[in-house]
Design a protein around this motif. Sequence first.
Motif, mmCIF file in Angstrom:
data_model
loop_
_atom_site.group_PDB
_atom_site.id
_atom_site.type_symbol
_atom_site.label_atom_id
_atom_site.label_comp_id
_atom_site.label_asym_id
_atom_site.label_seq_id
_atom_site.Cartn_x
_atom_site.Cartn_y
_atom_site.Cartn_z
ATOM 1 N N THR A 263 0.830 -1.209 0.000
ATOM 2 C CA THR A 263 0.000 0.000 0.000
ATOM 3 C C THR A 263 0.862 1.255 0.000
ATOM 4 O OG1 THR A 263 -1.759 -1.147 1.204
ATOM 5 C CG2 THR A 263 -1.788 1.258 1.247
ATOM 6 N N LYS A 264 1.859 1.279 0.868
ATOM 7 C CA LYS A 264 2.730 2.451 0.961
ATOM 8 C C LYS A 264 3.557 2.629 -0.312
ATOM 9 C CE LYS A 264 2.984 2.554 6.002
ATOM 10 N NZ LYS A 264 2.387 3.897 6.165
ATOM 11 N N MET A 265 3.994 1.545 -0.920
ATOM 12 C CA MET A 265 4.753 1.659 -2.165
ATOM 13 C C MET A 265 3.877 2.198 -3.290
ATOM 14 S SD MET A 265 7.850 1.138 -1.658
ATOM 15 C CE MET A 265 8.267 1.231 -3.391
ATOM 16 N N GLY A 266 2.582 1.878 -3.240
ATOM 17 C CA GLY A 266 1.672 2.458 -4.224
ATOM 18 C C GLY A 266 1.633 3.970 -4.109
ATOM 19 N N HIS A 267 1.650 4.472 -2.868
ATOM 20 C CA HIS A 267 1.685 5.919 -2.659
ATOM 21 C C HIS A 267 3.005 6.511 -3.153
ATOM 22 C CE1 HIS A 267 -2.019 5.587 -0.599
ATOM 23 N NE2 HIS A 267 -1.546 5.143 0.550
ATOM 24 N N VAL A 268 4.103 5.830 -2.851
ATOM 25 C CA VAL A 268 5.422 6.321 -3.279
ATOM 26 C C VAL A 268 5.473 6.441 -4.804
ATOM 27 C CG1 VAL A 268 7.883 5.771 -3.395
ATOM 28 C CG2 VAL A 268 6.635 5.418 -1.255
ATOM 29 N N GLU A 269 5.037 5.413 -5.499
ATOM 30 C CA GLU A 269 5.067 5.427 -6.963
ATOM 31 C C GLU A 269 4.148 6.508 -7.518
ATOM 32 O OE1 GLU A 269 4.168 1.498 -8.284
ATOM 33 O OE2 GLU A 269 5.995 0.620 -7.432
ATOM 34 N N ARG A 270 2.983 6.694 -6.897
ATOM 35 C CA ARG A 270 2.049 7.718 -7.379
ATOM 36 C C ARG A 270 2.645 9.119 -7.226
ATOM 37 N NH1 ARG A 270 -1.890 10.187 -4.385
ATOM 38 N NH2 ARG A 270 -1.721 8.577 -2.777
ATOM 39 N N PHE A 271 3.291 9.373 -6.087
ATOM 40 C CA PHE A 271 3.911 10.681 -5.873
ATOM 41 C C PHE A 271 5.034 10.929 -6.877
ATOM 42 C CE2 PHE A 271 2.644 10.216 -1.170
ATOM 43 C CZ PHE A 271 1.416 10.806 -1.412
ATOM 44 N N LEU A 272 5.867 9.916 -7.102
ATOM 45 C CA LEU A 272 6.987 10.077 -8.029
ATOM 46 C C LEU A 272 6.497 10.286 -9.453
ATOM 47 C CD1 LEU A 272 9.380 7.325 -6.619
ATOM 48 C CD2 LEU A 272 9.723 9.797 -6.480
ATOM 49 N N LYS A 273 5.463 9.548 -9.849
ATOM 50 C CA LYS A 273 4.903 9.711 -11.197
ATOM 51 C C LYS A 273 4.284 11.089 -11.368
ATOM 52 C CE LYS A 273 3.985 4.809 -12.091
ATOM 53 N NZ LYS A 273 2.945 3.769 -12.230
ATOM 54 N N GLY A 274 3.852 11.694 -10.249
ATOM 55 C CA GLY A 274 3.302 13.039 -10.293
ATOM 56 C C GLY A 274 4.364 14.117 -10.264
ATOM 57 N N GLN B 47 16.656 0.484 1.050
ATOM 58 C CA GLN B 47 17.298 0.040 -0.186
ATOM 59 C C GLN B 47 16.311 -0.718 -1.068
ATOM 60 O OE1 GLN B 47 20.667 -2.178 1.307
ATOM 61 N NE2 GLN B 47 22.030 -0.393 1.190
ATOM 62 N N LYS B 48 15.461 -1.501 -0.445
ATOM 63 C CA LYS B 48 14.424 -2.235 -1.184
ATOM 64 C C LYS B 48 13.463 -1.263 -1.855
ATOM 65 C CE LYS B 48 10.680 -5.589 -0.437
ATOM 66 N NZ LYS B 48 9.967 -6.411 0.580
ATOM 67 N N VAL B 49 13.082 -0.219 -1.120
ATOM 68 C CA VAL B 49 12.192 0.801 -1.690
ATOM 69 C C VAL B 49 12.846 1.463 -2.892
ATOM 70 C CG1 VAL B 49 11.091 3.037 -1.248
ATOM 71 C CG2 VAL B 49 11.000 1.250 0.489
ATOM 72 N N ALA B 50 14.098 1.865 -2.743
ATOM 73 C CA ALA B 50 14.808 2.553 -3.822
ATOM 74 C C ALA B 50 14.945 1.665 -5.051
ATOM 75 C CB ALA B 50 16.185 3.011 -3.334
ATOM 76 N N GLU B 51 15.228 0.383 -4.841
ATOM 77 C CA GLU B 51 15.364 -0.540 -5.966
ATOM 78 C C GLU B 51 14.036 -0.723 -6.694
ATOM 79 O OE1 GLU B 51 16.923 -4.091 -4.308
ATOM 80 O OE2 GLU B 51 18.926 -3.249 -3.923
ATOM 81 N N GLN B 52 12.938 -0.759 -5.944
ATOM 82 C CA GLN B 52 11.624 -0.999 -6.548
ATOM 83 C C GLN B 52 11.186 0.171 -7.427
ATOM 84 O OE1 GLN B 52 8.776 -2.718 -3.874
ATOM 85 N NE2 GLN B 52 7.016 -2.114 -5.126
ATOM 86 N N VAL B 53 11.600 1.376 -7.094
ATOM 87 C CA VAL B 53 11.207 2.546 -7.891
ATOM 88 C C VAL B 53 12.398 3.091 -8.681
ATOM 89 C CG1 VAL B 53 9.312 3.167 -6.353
ATOM 90 C CG2 VAL B 53 11.598 4.097 -5.922
ATOM 91 N N GLY B 54 13.345 2.215 -8.968
ATOM 92 C CA GLY B 54 14.566 2.655 -9.647
ATOM 93 C C GLY B 54 14.332 3.308 -10.989
ATOM 94 N N GLU B 55 13.252 2.931 -11.698
ATOM 95 C CA GLU B 55 12.969 3.531 -12.999
ATOM 96 C C GLU B 55 12.276 4.881 -12.874
ATOM 97 O OE1 GLU B 55 10.767 0.816 -15.344
ATOM 98 O OE2 GLU B 55 12.368 -0.679 -15.470
ATOM 99 N N LEU B 56 11.735 5.173 -11.701
ATOM 100 C CA LEU B 56 10.988 6.414 -11.506
ATOM 101 C C LEU B 56 11.774 7.477 -10.763
ATOM 102 C CD1 LEU B 56 7.546 4.915 -10.348
ATOM 103 C CD2 LEU B 56 8.131 5.750 -12.633
ATOM 104 N N ALA B 57 12.795 7.058 -10.009
ATOM 105 C CA ALA B 57 13.456 8.020 -9.121
ATOM 106 C C ALA B 57 14.931 7.724 -8.950
ATOM 107 C CB ALA B 57 12.773 8.008 -7.743
ATOM 108 N N THR B 58 15.614 8.730 -8.437
ATOM 109 C CA THR B 58 17.008 8.592 -8.020
ATOM 110 C C THR B 58 17.082 8.950 -6.527
ATOM 111 O OG1 THR B 58 17.475 10.886 -8.629
ATOM 112 C CG2 THR B 58 17.931 9.177 -10.282
ATOM 113 N N ILE B 59 18.106 8.448 -5.864
ATOM 114 C CA ILE B 59 18.267 8.736 -4.435
ATOM 115 C C ILE B 59 18.929 10.104 -4.290
ATOM 116 C CG2 ILE B 59 19.303 8.004 -2.263
ATOM 117 C CD1 ILE B 59 19.264 5.152 -3.296
ATOM 118 N N GLU B 60 18.167 11.061 -3.769
ATOM 119 C CA GLU B 60 18.713 12.402 -3.549
ATOM 120 C C GLU B 60 19.466 12.474 -2.229
ATOM 121 O OE1 GLU B 60 16.627 16.264 -4.663
ATOM 122 O OE2 GLU B 60 16.403 16.262 -2.486
#
Length: 206
Positions: free
Chosen positions: A95-106, A132-145
Amino acid sequence: MNERIRVPEVRLVGPSGEQVGVVRVEDALRLAEEADLDLVEVAPDARPPVCKLMDYGKFKYESAMKARDARRNQANTQLKEIQFRPKIDDHDYATKMGHVERFLKGGDKVKCIVRFRGREQSRPELGIRLLQKVAEQVGELATIESHPRQDGRQMVMVLAPTRKKAELKSDQRRRREEARATRRAEKHAGKGEAAAPSATAPAEQA
């Protein structure tokens, strides 16, 4: 501008950016009048001050248009926060990863926070592995700032979207316009098909 310039000499720049050199302000004003332009001080702190021949009214108008376009294209990137627990269950994590991906896509940044309780503070590796797991899962949408770092009872990581919010909004507008154009074309096509049987009706009656 013009007669308000109160120095004896100025370094003059022509209307196309060419360097004229240091001239008396009276001569610079005469050249401006002959060219039907304004003498505008562009670097008052220089010695001597730098002035340019230009159409000041046109310059102000173009500057206002550029500022308006910049405001129109500007999109304010927000920092969204998502909180995790070190031993989060799979359903809550999804559920939380769905929010993370939605924010990044926005086009927004995401601040991922892992909160520790009690003895969990002695196990920072749990938070590091989770982030690290979170960052890897959204690797195509985001970079680690901001890489994972512990701050008291929590560990924080900031993800930045790979695409700017203005670009995403521009794409959204383009897709909406394409969808409207498609609907209009389908609507016109439907009217054409509806009109075709009525045109043949008299012939059938005859």
